[in-house]
Design a protein around this motif. Structure first.
Motif, PDB file in Angstrom:
ATOM      1  N   ALA A  24      52.481  -4.064 -32.977  1.00  0.00           N
ATOM      2  CA  ALA A  24      53.361  -3.188 -33.752  1.00  0.00           C
ATOM      3  C   ALA A  24      53.504  -3.666 -35.185  1.00  0.00           C
ATOM      4  CB  ALA A  24      54.729  -3.117 -33.084  1.00  0.00           C
ATOM      5  N   ASP A  25      53.344  -5.002 -35.400  1.00  0.00           N
ATOM      6  CA  ASP A  25      53.497  -5.561 -36.735  1.00  0.00           C
ATOM      7  C   ASP A  25      52.224  -5.459 -37.555  1.00  0.00           C
ATOM      8  OD1 ASP A  25      56.101  -6.205 -36.202  1.00  0.00           O
ATOM      9  OD2 ASP A  25      55.639  -8.237 -35.522  1.00  0.00           O
ATOM     10  N   GLN A  26      51.132  -5.040 -36.938  1.00  0.00           N
ATOM     11  CA  GLN A  26      49.869  -4.977 -37.652  1.00  0.00           C
ATOM     12  C   GLN A  26      49.933  -3.954 -38.777  1.00  0.00           C
ATOM     13  OE1 GLN A  26      46.519  -4.105 -35.166  1.00  0.00           O
ATOM     14  NE2 GLN A  26      45.073  -3.940 -36.856  1.00  0.00           N
ATOM     15  N   LYS A  27      49.397  -4.321 -39.926  1.00  0.00           N
ATOM     16  CA  LYS A  27      49.326  -3.412 -41.054  1.00  0.00           C
ATOM     17  C   LYS A  27      47.898  -2.893 -41.185  1.00  0.00           C
ATOM     18  CE  LYS A  27      53.608  -3.749 -42.422  1.00  0.00           C
ATOM     19  NZ  LYS A  27      54.529  -2.585 -42.349  1.00  0.00           N
ATOM     20  N   TYR A  28      47.779  -1.605 -41.415  1.00  0.00           N
ATOM     21  CA  TYR A  28      46.483  -0.964 -41.517  1.00  0.00           C
ATOM     22  C   TYR A  28      46.191  -0.597 -42.971  1.00  0.00           C
ATOM     23  CZ  TYR A  28      46.871  -0.386 -36.453  1.00  0.00           C
ATOM     24  OH  TYR A  28      47.007  -0.608 -35.101  1.00  0.00           O
ATOM     25  N   PRO A  29      44.947  -0.730 -43.402  1.00  0.00           N
ATOM     26  CA  PRO A  29      44.612  -0.266 -44.754  1.00  0.00           C
ATOM     27  C   PRO A  29      44.757   1.245 -44.850  1.00  0.00           C
ATOM     28  CG  PRO A  29      42.630  -0.878 -43.540  1.00  0.00           C
ATOM     29  CD  PRO A  29      43.797  -1.312 -42.696  1.00  0.00           C
ATOM     30  N   VAL A  30      45.209   1.715 -45.991  1.00  0.00           N
ATOM     31  CA  VAL A  30      45.404   3.149 -46.211  1.00  0.00           C
ATOM     32  C   VAL A  30      44.600   3.563 -47.440  1.00  0.00           C
ATOM     33  CG1 VAL A  30      47.055   5.003 -46.638  1.00  0.00           C
ATOM     34  CG2 VAL A  30      47.725   3.041 -45.225  1.00  0.00           C
ATOM     35  N   SER A  31      43.702   4.516 -47.240  1.00  0.00           N
ATOM     36  CA  SER A  31      42.861   5.017 -48.334  1.00  0.00           C
ATOM     37  C   SER A  31      43.271   6.437 -48.681  1.00  0.00           C
ATOM     38  CB  SER A  31      41.388   4.993 -47.926  1.00  0.00           C
ATOM     39  OG  SER A  31      40.971   3.676 -47.605  1.00  0.00           O
ATOM     40  N   TYR A  32      43.270   6.736 -49.970  1.00  0.00           N
ATOM     41  CA  TYR A  32      43.686   8.050 -50.443  1.00  0.00           C
ATOM     42  C   TYR A  32      42.538   8.764 -51.153  1.00  0.00           C
ATOM     43  CZ  TYR A  32      48.422   6.243 -49.686  1.00  0.00           C
ATOM     44  OH  TYR A  32      49.560   5.714 -49.130  1.00  0.00           O
ATOM     45  N   GLY A  33      42.719  10.061 -51.335  1.00  0.00           N
ATOM     46  CA  GLY A  33      41.786  10.838 -52.137  1.00  0.00           C
ATOM     47  C   GLY A  33      40.380  10.814 -51.586  1.00  0.00           C
ATOM     48  N   VAL A  34      39.406  10.683 -52.488  1.00  0.00           N
ATOM     49  CA  VAL A  34      38.000  10.683 -52.096  1.00  0.00           C
ATOM     50  C   VAL A  34      37.704   9.527 -51.154  1.00  0.00           C
ATOM     51  CG1 VAL A  34      35.642  10.489 -52.960  1.00  0.00           C
ATOM     52  CG2 VAL A  34      37.297  11.869 -54.206  1.00  0.00           C
ATOM     53  N   LEU A  91      51.970   6.090 -41.727  1.00  0.00           N
ATOM     54  CA  LEU A  91      53.178   6.213 -40.923  1.00  0.00           C
ATOM     55  C   LEU A  91      53.383   4.984 -40.037  1.00  0.00           C
ATOM     56  CD1 LEU A  91      52.963   9.973 -39.880  1.00  0.00           C
ATOM     57  CD2 LEU A  91      54.575   8.955 -41.492  1.00  0.00           C
ATOM     58  N   LYS A  92      52.303   4.496 -39.446  1.00  0.00           N
ATOM     59  CA  LYS A  92      52.414   3.295 -38.607  1.00  0.00           C
ATOM     60  C   LYS A  92      52.913   2.118 -39.424  1.00  0.00           C
ATOM     61  CE  LYS A  92      51.925   0.990 -34.787  1.00  0.00           C
ATOM     62  NZ  LYS A  92      52.830   1.244 -33.641  1.00  0.00           N
ATOM     63  N   ASN A  93      52.380   1.947 -40.633  1.00  0.00           N
ATOM     64  CA  ASN A  93      52.811   0.847 -41.489  1.00  0.00           C
ATOM     65  C   ASN A  93      54.276   0.963 -41.887  1.00  0.00           C
ATOM     66  OD1 ASN A  93      50.199  -0.127 -41.388  1.00  0.00           O
ATOM     67  ND2 ASN A  93      49.665   0.484 -43.471  1.00  0.00           N
ATOM     68  N   ASN A  94      54.808   2.190 -41.850  1.00  0.00           N
ATOM     69  CA  ASN A  94      56.202   2.408 -42.202  1.00  0.00           C
ATOM     70  C   ASN A  94      57.124   2.371 -40.989  1.00  0.00           C
ATOM     71  OD1 ASN A  94      56.898   3.288 -45.249  1.00  0.00           O
ATOM     72  ND2 ASN A  94      54.770   3.795 -44.787  1.00  0.00           N
ATOM     73  N   GLY A  95      56.606   1.924 -39.859  1.00  0.00           N
ATOM     74  CA  GLY A  95      57.458   1.658 -38.713  1.00  0.00           C
ATOM     75  C   GLY A  95      57.578   2.758 -37.687  1.00  0.00           C
ATOM     76  N   TYR A  96      56.717   3.786 -37.765  1.00  0.00           N
ATOM     77  CA  TYR A  96      56.776   4.888 -36.806  1.00  0.00           C
ATOM     78  C   TYR A  96      55.830   4.646 -35.635  1.00  0.00           C
ATOM     79  CZ  TYR A  96      59.249   7.602 -40.365  1.00  0.00           C
ATOM     80  OH  TYR A  96      60.166   8.046 -41.293  1.00  0.00           O
ATOM     81  N   CYS A  97      56.215   5.134 -34.471  1.00  0.00           N
ATOM     82  CA  CYS A  97      55.271   5.300 -33.372  1.00  0.00           C
ATOM     83  C   CYS A  97      54.509   6.597 -33.644  1.00  0.00           C
ATOM     84  CB  CYS A  97      55.996   5.388 -32.028  1.00  0.00           C
ATOM     85  SG  CYS A  97      56.765   3.842 -31.496  1.00  0.00           S
TER      86      CYS A  97
END
Length: 314
Positions: A24-34, A91-97
């Motif tokens: 649950a504490d794992q942070k995922y990379p988030v890519s935007y745009g292209v 959303l996961k990185n912000n604490g949501y299931c």
């Protein structure tokens, strides 16, 4: 330290790393745009049918800060793998299931055609969504879910909400590029209306239904949209947020996304950020849109949208 004790410590550390709390504490990379679009294409090519990053951990337990799991509902001809490579990990990185499904694939469809979702009539897809929400609620122990949907995924869930008991199970409902009044893209709604006027409706229906039955339900004036509008489009117990783009090439006009009801907040991205040129598909990877989503799901901790330039794109 003795070897036996060292081994015991190693086992404890390994179990800790594999525990749900660690995941649950794992942070995922988030890519935007292209970059987000490229990541979606890569995931679809290399991991077709996979859940997007951070989604579908059925051991996830919602926190007090975010008690409602978020269910992601993809658009027409898309699937959970490609549609949510940006929003799911965010959303996961912000604490949501976070949970996602691919719906609307006719039974028996072979690979790779089975990767094209959202094709079944939306009434059928709403039944799939209902079963999935019940599964999420049972696993998490939550009372309600939040829905974030894109394109068809902004429209179809409302059938579940209004007609299949979903109104009691949905708290927040965020629609990206919604089309509550349908679309007249390429004048197809006008063509379909003329076809029905001259008695050719059943012929057109048969042709469309052989490939993509949901397609004609999106058109302005469709029977599906007329049913959805009965008694008002919005369910009174659900809080809606609609996110539109003036450069939407699939929802024509884009203003079909307005709900204009007391329990809805209607957002046009360009009214917030004039240099946002996102088209229909890019909204799911748009950093301006994603901040609106976070604010809609957690208004008590809303942050100003720090506008990013988003280039012209699909």
């Amino acid at each position: 330290m003795r070897p036996a004790l060292l081994g015991s410590v190693a086992v404890v550390l390994a179990l800790a790393l594999l525990s749900p709390s660690a995941a649950a504490d794992q942070k995922y990379p988030v890519s935007y745009g292209v970059a987000g679009l490229a990541k979606a294409a890569e995931a679809q090519l290399t991991r077709p049918g996979s859940a997007p990053p951070g989604a579908n951990n059925f051991s996830c337990k919602p926190s007090a800060a975010h008690p409602d799991p978020v269910v992601l509902v993809h658009g027409a001809s898309a699937n959970m793998t490609a549609n949510w490579q940006t929003i799911s990990p965010l959303l996961k990185n912000n604490g949501y299931c976070v949970f996602a499904l691919t719906y609307g694939v006719p039974a028996g469809t072979p690979f790779p055609i089975n990767q094209i979702g959202g094709r079944n009539p939306m009434e059928q897809s709403a039944v799939e969504l209902s079963a999935f929400v019940d599964r999420v609620l049972a696993a998490t122990g939550a009372r309600k879910v939040d829905i974030v949907g894109h394109s068809e995924g902004s429209l179809m869930p409302n059938y579940y909400v209004k007609f299949l008991g979903g109104g009691a199970k949905v708290s927040d409902y965020v629609g990206l590029t919604p089309l509550w009044s349908g679309s007249n893209v390429a004048n197809l709604a006008n063509f379909y209306s003329l076809a029905r006027m001259f008695g050719l409706g059943p012929v057109v229906d048969q042709l469309v239904d052989a490939v993509f039955p949901a397609a004609r339900q999106f058109l302005r004036g469709s029977d599906f949209l007329a049913k959805m509008a009965e008694g008002g489009v919005a369910h009174p117990s659900v809080k809606y947020t609609t996110i539109m783009t003036k450069y939407d090439e699939a929802v024509v006009p884009y203003s079909s996304g307005y709900l204009k009801t007391p329990n809805a907040t209607d957002v046009v991205l360009q009214n917030l950020c004039p240099q946002d040129y996102a088209g229909h598909g890019m909204v799911a990877f748009d950093p301006n849109a994603t901040q609106v989503i976070l604010n809609a799901l957690d208004p008590a901790n809303a942050k100003p949208v720090r506008c990013h330039f988003v280039p012209v794109s699909p």
